[in-house]
Design a protein around this motif. Structure first.
Motif, PDB file in Angstrom:
ATOM      1  N   ALA A   7       0.826  -1.218   0.000  1.00  0.00           N
ATOM      2  CA  ALA A   7       0.000   0.000   0.000  1.00  0.00           C
ATOM      3  C   ALA A   7       0.857   1.264   0.000  1.00  0.00           C
ATOM      4  O   ALA A   7       0.318   2.367  -0.127  1.00  0.00           O
ATOM      5  CB  ALA A   7      -0.919  -0.009   1.212  1.00  0.00           C
ATOM      6  N   VAL A   8       2.182   1.114   0.159  1.00  0.00           N
ATOM      7  CA  VAL A   8       3.070   2.276   0.261  1.00  0.00           C
ATOM      8  C   VAL A   8       4.267   2.164  -0.700  1.00  0.00           C
ATOM      9  O   VAL A   8       5.415   2.332  -0.292  1.00  0.00           O
ATOM     10  CB  VAL A   8       3.553   2.469   1.723  1.00  0.00           C
ATOM     11  CG1 VAL A   8       2.426   2.956   2.609  1.00  0.00           C
ATOM     12  CG2 VAL A   8       4.164   1.178   2.280  1.00  0.00           C
TER      13      VAL A   8
ATOM     14  N   MET B   5       7.925   4.118  -0.650  1.00  0.00           N
ATOM     15  CA  MET B   5       8.289   4.532   0.706  1.00  0.00           C
ATOM     16  C   MET B   5       9.373   3.580   1.221  1.00  0.00           C
ATOM     17  O   MET B   5       9.556   2.479   0.695  1.00  0.00           O
ATOM     18  CB  MET B   5       7.076   4.500   1.632  1.00  0.00           C
ATOM     19  CG  MET B   5       5.953   5.444   1.233  1.00  0.00           C
ATOM     20  SD  MET B   5       6.351   7.177   1.472  1.00  0.00           S
ATOM     21  CE  MET B   5       6.340   7.282   3.261  1.00  0.00           C
ATOM     22  N   TRP B   6      10.059   3.990   2.276  1.00  0.00           N
ATOM     23  CA  TRP B   6      11.173   3.219   2.811  1.00  0.00           C
ATOM     24  C   TRP B   6      10.892   2.770   4.238  1.00  0.00           C
ATOM     25  O   TRP B   6      10.197   3.450   4.992  1.00  0.00           O
ATOM     26  CB  TRP B   6      12.451   4.048   2.769  1.00  0.00           C
ATOM     27  CG  TRP B   6      12.898   4.279   1.357  1.00  0.00           C
ATOM     28  CD1 TRP B   6      12.432   5.241   0.501  1.00  0.00           C
ATOM     29  CD2 TRP B   6      13.856   3.521   0.632  1.00  0.00           C
ATOM     30  NE1 TRP B   6      13.061   5.128  -0.716  1.00  0.00           N
ATOM     31  CE2 TRP B   6      13.930   4.081  -0.668  1.00  0.00           C
ATOM     32  CE3 TRP B   6      14.654   2.430   0.942  1.00  0.00           C
ATOM     33  CZ2 TRP B   6      14.780   3.584  -1.651  1.00  0.00           C
ATOM     34  CZ3 TRP B   6      15.507   1.937  -0.035  1.00  0.00           C
ATOM     35  CH2 TRP B   6      15.560   2.514  -1.314  1.00  0.00           C
ATOM     36  N   GLY B   7      11.442   1.610   4.602  1.00  0.00           N
ATOM     37  CA  GLY B   7      11.291   1.070   5.944  1.00  0.00           C
ATOM     38  C   GLY B   7      12.549   0.347   6.369  1.00  0.00           C
ATOM     39  O   GLY B   7      13.572   0.365   5.667  1.00  0.00           O
ATOM     40  N   LEU B   8      12.466  -0.283   7.517  1.00  0.00           N
ATOM     41  CA  LEU B   8      13.572  -1.096   8.015  1.00  0.00           C
ATOM     42  C   LEU B   8      13.400  -2.518   7.502  1.00  0.00           C
ATOM     43  O   LEU B   8      12.280  -2.985   7.311  1.00  0.00           O
ATOM     44  CB  LEU B   8      13.573  -1.085   9.548  1.00  0.00           C
ATOM     45  CG  LEU B   8      13.731   0.290  10.194  1.00  0.00           C
ATOM     46  CD1 LEU B   8      13.632   0.173  11.712  1.00  0.00           C
ATOM     47  CD2 LEU B   8      15.036   0.939   9.780  1.00  0.00           C
ATOM     48  N   PRO B   9      14.492  -3.232   7.280  1.00  0.00           N
ATOM     49  CA  PRO B   9      14.373  -4.600   6.791  1.00  0.00           C
ATOM     50  C   PRO B   9      13.783  -5.535   7.848  1.00  0.00           C
ATOM     51  O   PRO B   9      14.011  -5.357   9.044  1.00  0.00           O
ATOM     52  CB  PRO B   9      15.816  -4.981   6.451  1.00  0.00           C
ATOM     53  CG  PRO B   9      16.667  -4.070   7.263  1.00  0.00           C
ATOM     54  CD  PRO B   9      15.886  -2.811   7.443  1.00  0.00           C
TER      55      PRO B   9
ATOM     56  N   ILE C  91       8.297   5.235   6.042  1.00  0.00           N
ATOM     57  CA  ILE C  91       6.938   5.037   6.530  1.00  0.00           C
ATOM     58  C   ILE C  91       6.909   5.509   7.987  1.00  0.00           C
ATOM     59  O   ILE C  91       7.949   5.589   8.646  1.00  0.00           O
ATOM     60  CB  ILE C  91       6.483   3.560   6.408  1.00  0.00           C
ATOM     61  CG1 ILE C  91       7.400   2.625   7.191  1.00  0.00           C
ATOM     62  CG2 ILE C  91       6.349   3.149   4.948  1.00  0.00           C
ATOM     63  CD1 ILE C  91       6.895   1.202   7.324  1.00  0.00           C
ATOM     64  N   ASN C  92       5.723   5.824   8.479  1.00  0.00           N
ATOM     65  CA  ASN C  92       5.603   6.420   9.818  1.00  0.00           C
ATOM     66  C   ASN C  92       6.240   5.581  10.919  1.00  0.00           C
ATOM     67  O   ASN C  92       6.927   6.114  11.789  1.00  0.00           O
ATOM     68  CB  ASN C  92       4.133   6.681  10.150  1.00  0.00           C
ATOM     69  CG  ASN C  92       3.561   7.816   9.342  1.00  0.00           C
ATOM     70  OD1 ASN C  92       4.287   8.663   8.836  1.00  0.00           O
ATOM     71  ND2 ASN C  92       2.252   7.822   9.193  1.00  0.00           N
ATOM     72  N   GLY C  93       6.013   4.270  10.915  1.00  0.00           N
ATOM     73  CA  GLY C  93       6.561   3.414  11.968  1.00  0.00           C
ATOM     74  C   GLY C  93       8.074   3.423  11.984  1.00  0.00           C
ATOM     75  O   GLY C  93       8.699   3.479  13.055  1.00  0.00           O
ATOM     76  N   SER C  94       8.697   3.373  10.817  1.00  0.00           N
ATOM     77  CA  SER C  94      10.163   3.407  10.749  1.00  0.00           C
ATOM     78  C   SER C  94      10.698   4.765  11.157  1.00  0.00           C
ATOM     79  O   SER C  94      11.697   4.862  11.865  1.00  0.00           O
ATOM     80  CB  SER C  94      10.643   3.044   9.340  1.00  0.00           C
ATOM     81  OG  SER C  94      10.345   1.698   9.051  1.00  0.00           O
TER      82      SER C  94
ATOM     83  N   ALA D 122       9.360   6.815  13.253  1.00  0.00           N
ATOM     84  CA  ALA D 122       9.245   6.892  14.715  1.00  0.00           C
ATOM     85  C   ALA D 122      10.358   6.095  15.395  1.00  0.00           C
ATOM     86  O   ALA D 122      10.975   6.574  16.365  1.00  0.00           O
ATOM     87  CB  ALA D 122       7.880   6.385  15.166  1.00  0.00           C
ATOM     88  N   LEU D 123      10.629   4.901  14.900  1.00  0.00           N
ATOM     89  CA  LEU D 123      11.702   4.079  15.491  1.00  0.00           C
ATOM     90  C   LEU D 123      13.060   4.744  15.327  1.00  0.00           C
ATOM     91  O   LEU D 123      13.869   4.745  16.263  1.00  0.00           O
ATOM     92  CB  LEU D 123      11.721   2.694  14.856  1.00  0.00           C
ATOM     93  CG  LEU D 123      10.608   1.766  15.287  1.00  0.00           C
ATOM     94  CD1 LEU D 123      10.513   0.563  14.353  1.00  0.00           C
ATOM     95  CD2 LEU D 123      10.826   1.311  16.722  1.00  0.00           C
ATOM     96  N   LEU D 124      13.319   5.285  14.159  1.00  0.00           N
ATOM     97  CA  LEU D 124      14.598   5.956  13.937  1.00  0.00           C
ATOM     98  C   LEU D 124      14.742   7.172  14.836  1.00  0.00           C
ATOM     99  O   LEU D 124      15.808   7.410  15.400  1.00  0.00           O
ATOM    100  CB  LEU D 124      14.742   6.343  12.463  1.00  0.00           C
ATOM    101  CG  LEU D 124      14.971   5.162  11.528  1.00  0.00           C
ATOM    102  CD1 LEU D 124      14.657   5.548  10.088  1.00  0.00           C
ATOM    103  CD2 LEU D 124      16.376   4.627  11.668  1.00  0.00           C
ATOM    104  N   GLY D 125      13.673   7.929  14.992  1.00  0.00           N
ATOM    105  CA  GLY D 125      13.712   9.089  15.880  1.00  0.00           C
ATOM    106  C   GLY D 125      13.983   8.705  17.322  1.00  0.00           C
ATOM    107  O   GLY D 125      14.674   9.415  18.051  1.00  0.00           O
ATOM    108  N   LYS D 126      13.454   7.583  17.714  1.00  0.00           N
ATOM    109  CA  LYS D 126      13.595   7.119  19.099  1.00  0.00           C
ATOM    110  C   LYS D 126      14.927   6.423  19.364  1.00  0.00           C
ATOM    111  O   LYS D 126      15.479   6.534  20.462  1.00  0.00           O
ATOM    112  CB  LYS D 126      12.431   6.180  19.405  1.00  0.00           C
ATOM    113  CG  LYS D 126      12.337   5.716  20.838  1.00  0.00           C
ATOM    114  CD  LYS D 126      11.068   4.875  21.013  1.00  0.00           C
ATOM    115  CE  LYS D 126      10.926   4.369  22.427  1.00  0.00           C
ATOM    116  NZ  LYS D 126       9.723   3.522  22.576  1.00  0.00           N
TER     117      LYS D 126
END
Length: 159
Positions: A33-34, A37-41, A135-138, A140-144
């Motif tokens: 659906a995205v 966009m980029w995420g974590l593996p 993507i939003n979840g990644s 957020a994780l990277l920011g944290k």
């Protein structure tokens, strides 16, 4: 008449992978659906599979990198109703176990699982993390966690 969505829960494991080249990222394919966009593996945990083993398998399939898990970082949970990559309408609950990992011999990334949900992969230098369409979840994780994980990696290399 549209039927009820298929109820599905998916347990998955992902990693914030760091190396001297930065953070490892995967691009979502048109099967998602995205797209773009980029995420974590990472990905779904197979029945009976250890989550840390899942991360190592998925990172290799999606990026060609061999990694070492260094610690458990976080849990993410998301719920939505929408179309799966196969087109089925699902009432979907995602539970993601997030690990920190390091790659001591980073190579140019290559996607081995061609035709799946990963279109491409890349190393993102620490100074470019904010420039990526995460993507939003990644994001957020990277920011944290990215600052601490990158700092720990750098300290280990200079020790």
């Amino acid at each position: 008449m549209v039927g009820r969505p298929v109820v599905r829960q998916r347990l998955a494991a992902y990693a914030l992978v760091v190396s001297e080249r930065g953070v490892l990222a995967t691009e979502f394919s048109d099967r998602t659906a995205v797209p773009g966009m980029w995420g974590l593996p990472g990905g779904g945990i197979d029945p009976g599979e250890n989550p840390a083993s899942t991360v190592q398998r998925e990172v290799f399939e999606e990026t060609g990198q061999e990694i070492e898990i260094t610690q458990f970082l976080d849990v993410q949970s998301d719920h939505w109703i929408g179309h799966s990559p196969s087109g089925v309408v699902e009432d979907f609950h995602a539970v993601r176990l997030i690990y920190a990992a390091r790659c001591d011999q980073p190579r140019d990334p290559v996607v081995h699982d061609v035709g799946g949900t990963t279109a491409a992969s890349q190393w993102v230098s620490a100074d470019r993390i904010r420039d990526v369409a995460w993507i939003n979840g990644s994001r957020a994780l990277l920011g944290k966690h990215s600052h601490d994980v990158l700092r720990t990696f750098s300290r280990r290399r200079t020790a």
